[in-house]
Design an enzyme around this catalytic site. Structure first.
Site, short mmCIF file in Angstrom:
data_model
loop_
_atom_site.label_atom_id
_atom_site.label_comp_id
_atom_site.label_asym_id
_atom_site.label_seq_id
_atom_site.Cartn_x
_atom_site.Cartn_y
_atom_site.Cartn_z
N GLY A 15 -20.64 64.06 -61.65
CA GLY A 15 -19.42 63.34 -60.88
C GLY A 15 -18.19 64.06 -61.76
O GLY A 15 -17.20 64.28 -61.05
N ASP A 34 -17.39 54.31 -62.53
CA ASP A 34 -18.55 54.39 -63.33
C ASP A 34 -18.76 53.01 -64.00
O ASP A 34 -17.50 52.30 -63.78
CB ASP A 34 -18.37 55.64 -64.30
CG ASP A 34 -19.85 55.97 -64.89
OD1 ASP A 34 -20.39 56.87 -64.60
OD2 ASP A 34 -20.24 55.05 -65.94
N SER A 120 -28.82 61.64 -56.88
CA SER A 120 -29.61 60.96 -58.22
C SER A 120 -30.90 61.10 -57.54
O SER A 120 -31.30 60.92 -56.39
CB SER A 120 -29.27 59.54 -58.04
OG SER A 120 -27.96 58.97 -57.95
N HIS A 176 -37.67 67.40 -53.03
CA HIS A 176 -36.91 68.27 -54.03
C HIS A 176 -37.77 67.83 -55.49
O HIS A 176 -37.77 67.03 -56.11
CB HIS A 176 -35.56 67.43 -54.57
CG HIS A 176 -35.09 67.86 -55.32
ND1 HIS A 176 -34.67 69.35 -55.55
CD2 HIS A 176 -34.35 67.52 -56.63
CE1 HIS A 176 -33.94 69.40 -56.86
NE2 HIS A 176 -33.71 68.50 -57.23
P1 A3D Z 1 -25.17 61.55 -66.26
O1 A3D Z 1 -24.23 62.58 -67.09
O2 A3D Z 1 -25.92 60.81 -67.14
O3 A3D Z 1 -24.25 60.68 -65.42
C1 A3D Z 1 -24.73 59.54 -64.71
C2 A3D Z 1 -23.68 58.57 -64.85
O4 A3D Z 1 -24.05 57.42 -64.02
C3 A3D Z 1 -23.14 57.85 -65.99
O5 A3D Z 1 -21.87 58.37 -66.37
C4 A3D Z 1 -23.61 56.54 -66.04
O6 A3D Z 1 -22.61 55.59 -66.70
C5 A3D Z 1 -23.39 56.08 -64.69
N1 A3D Z 1 -24.12 54.96 -64.30
C6 A3D Z 1 -25.30 54.50 -64.66
N2 A3D Z 1 -25.62 53.30 -64.12
C7 A3D Z 1 -24.65 53.10 -63.04
C8 A3D Z 1 -24.26 52.15 -62.31
N3 A3D Z 1 -25.13 51.16 -61.95
N4 A3D Z 1 -23.30 52.40 -61.39
C9 A3D Z 1 -22.49 53.27 -61.43
N5 A3D Z 1 -22.52 54.41 -62.27
C10 A3D Z 1 -23.65 54.16 -63.03
O7 A3D Z 1 -26.00 62.34 -65.33
P2 A3D Z 1 -25.92 63.67 -64.19
O8 A3D Z 1 -24.42 63.52 -63.62
O9 A3D Z 1 -26.22 64.88 -65.17
O10 A3D Z 1 -26.99 63.69 -63.04
C11 A3D Z 1 -26.89 62.26 -62.43
C12 A3D Z 1 -28.09 62.17 -61.56
O11 A3D Z 1 -28.15 63.34 -60.43
C13 A3D Z 1 -29.47 61.88 -62.36
O12 A3D Z 1 -30.08 61.12 -61.64
C14 A3D Z 1 -29.99 63.53 -61.94
O13 A3D Z 1 -31.19 63.51 -62.39
C15 A3D Z 1 -29.56 63.70 -60.83
N6 A3D Z 1 -29.69 65.37 -60.38
C16 A3D Z 1 -29.86 65.68 -59.15
C17 A3D Z 1 -29.74 66.93 -58.61
C18 A3D Z 1 -30.42 67.36 -57.53
O14 A3D Z 1 -30.33 68.49 -57.16
C19 A3D Z 1 -30.92 66.21 -56.44
C20 A3D Z 1 -29.61 67.84 -59.67
C21 A3D Z 1 -29.13 67.58 -60.94
C22 A3D Z 1 -29.37 66.28 -61.25
#
Ligand code: A3D
EC number: 1.1.1.37
Length: 318
Positions: A15, A34, A120, A176
């Site tokens: 994000g 968030d 996600s 994926h």
């Molecule tokens: P991360 O840095 O943990 O960020 C996730 C955010 O979501 C955190 O800031 C949390 O506070 C927030 N959050 C938790 N619960 C809620 C809620 N109920 N409402 C709103 N926000 C909330 O993770 P990230 O940014 O590294 O990854 C995010 C997601 O993307 C994860 O599920 C990963 O597995 C996924 N992801 C997908 C890909 C694809 O290519 C599909 C690649 C990499 C990561």
């Protein structure tokens, strides 16, 4: 004319990078949401204070209130836990389903006309859940995975052949997960089949095949490779860039052909599931699903990948 509004749900690693990329490219005003108080506000303030240096004129606002996403044209969802070493994406389904339910309700209430791009994990299940809860038409709820998986495949090919990434075309289909389908037959350098170039390089068909197989294997495991190195989370720069390309194609009506996690109604022999396939993304979201012939081997790989998606999606509770 007002600038487009982009809502980013989840202000974590992906994000935060997304907010910065949207600003640097002046794609639109950004709202970063968030549940953690201060986190999205702090990131937005930090990025905004670089605007005189980078020279961008967009507004960035961090929030913990869904009301602030009102009127968003595009919503990108990254809320949810990422993987840790040793975990599969599917291990996240229970915890991230709960989060996705809340997020989808918020989008449904405050941004009912938006285009939604889900990132996600587990991606194919999370985008399915988001569409079911929002009830938005399928052309407006899509998932990002294939742009990234394809970019990884293209990177490995470019590095192997010593050519610019700009001249490599490569695509993956399917879910994926570890069974995704990198399309070897269609991988090319300016239209020249990659297999032909590998055979030329190694002067040996068997060796060329072996090198390609290793690149296919690395593509399938590329997310895990980054997780194993980072140890505390998963890839975030490249997923952000990938989702941004999809958002940009929609906001600017570019009609790019991008591998998209899309709801299929018989295409590629799949009915009623979200799976990664090439789509035209424009002002109406998914404007076309591009279907083409797979050979027997490719279709068998696709069927295996789709079976894995079905197995996971069918565990989602209503
Ligand atoms: P991360 O840095 O943990 O960020 C996730 C955010 O979501 C955190 O800031 C949390 O506070 C927030 N959050 C938790 N619960 C809620 C809620 N109920 N409402 C709103 N926000 C909330 O993770 P990230 O940014 O590294 O990854 C995010 C997601 O993307 C994860 O599920 C990963 O597995 C996924 N992801 C997908 C890909 C694809 O290519 C599909 C690649 C990499 C990561």
């Amino acid at each position: 004319m007002a600038r487009p509004k982009i809502a980013l749900i989840g202000g974590g690693q992906i994000g935060g990078v997304l907010a910065q990329l949207c600003a640097l490219r002046e794609l639109g005003d950004v709202v970063l949401f968030d549940i953690v108080e201060g986190l999205p506000q702090g990131k937005c303030l930090d990025i905004a204070e670089a605007s005189p240096v980078d020279g961008f004129d967009v507004e960035l606002r961090g929030t913990n209130d869904y009301k602030d996403i009102e009127g968003a044209n595009v919503v990108i969802v990254t809320a949810g836990l990422p993987r840790k070493p040793g975990m599969s994406r599917d291990d996240l389904i229970e915890v991230n389903s709960k989060i996705m339910r809340q997020v989808s309700e918020g989008i449904k209430q405050y941004a009912p006309d938006s285009f939604v791009i889900v990132i996600s994990n587990p991606l194919d299940a999370m985008v399915t859940l988001c569409q079911r809860i929002t009830g938005f038409p399928y052309n407006r709820v899509i998932g990002q995975a294939g742009v990234l998986d394809s970019a990884r495949f293209a990177s490995f090919i470019a590095w192997e052949l010593g050519v610019s990434v700009k001249d490599v075309t490569a695509m993956t289909l399917g879910g994926h997960g570890d069974d995704m389908v990198p399309l070897v037959r269609y991988a090319s350098v300016n239209g020249i089949p990659v297999m032909e170039l590998l055979e030329k390089k190694y002067k040996d068909k068997a060796k060329a095949k072996e090198v390609m197989e290793a690149m296919v294997k690395r593509t399938r495991g590329a997310g895990g490779e980054v997780v194993a190195l980072l140890k505390t989370g998963s890839a975030f720069y490249s997923p952000a860039s990938s989702a941004l390309a999809m958002a940009e194609s929609i906001l600017k009506d570019q009609k790019r052909v991008l591998p998209t996690c899309a709801f299929l109604d018989g295409e590629f022999g799949v009915k009623g599931y979200y799976v990664g396939v090439p789509c035209v993304l424009g002002a109406n979201g998914i404007e076309q699903i591009i279907e083409f012939e797979l050979d027997a081997e490719e279709q068998a790989m696709m069927d295996k990948s789709v079976a894995a998606v079905k197995g996971l999606v069918d565990t989602l509770k209503d």
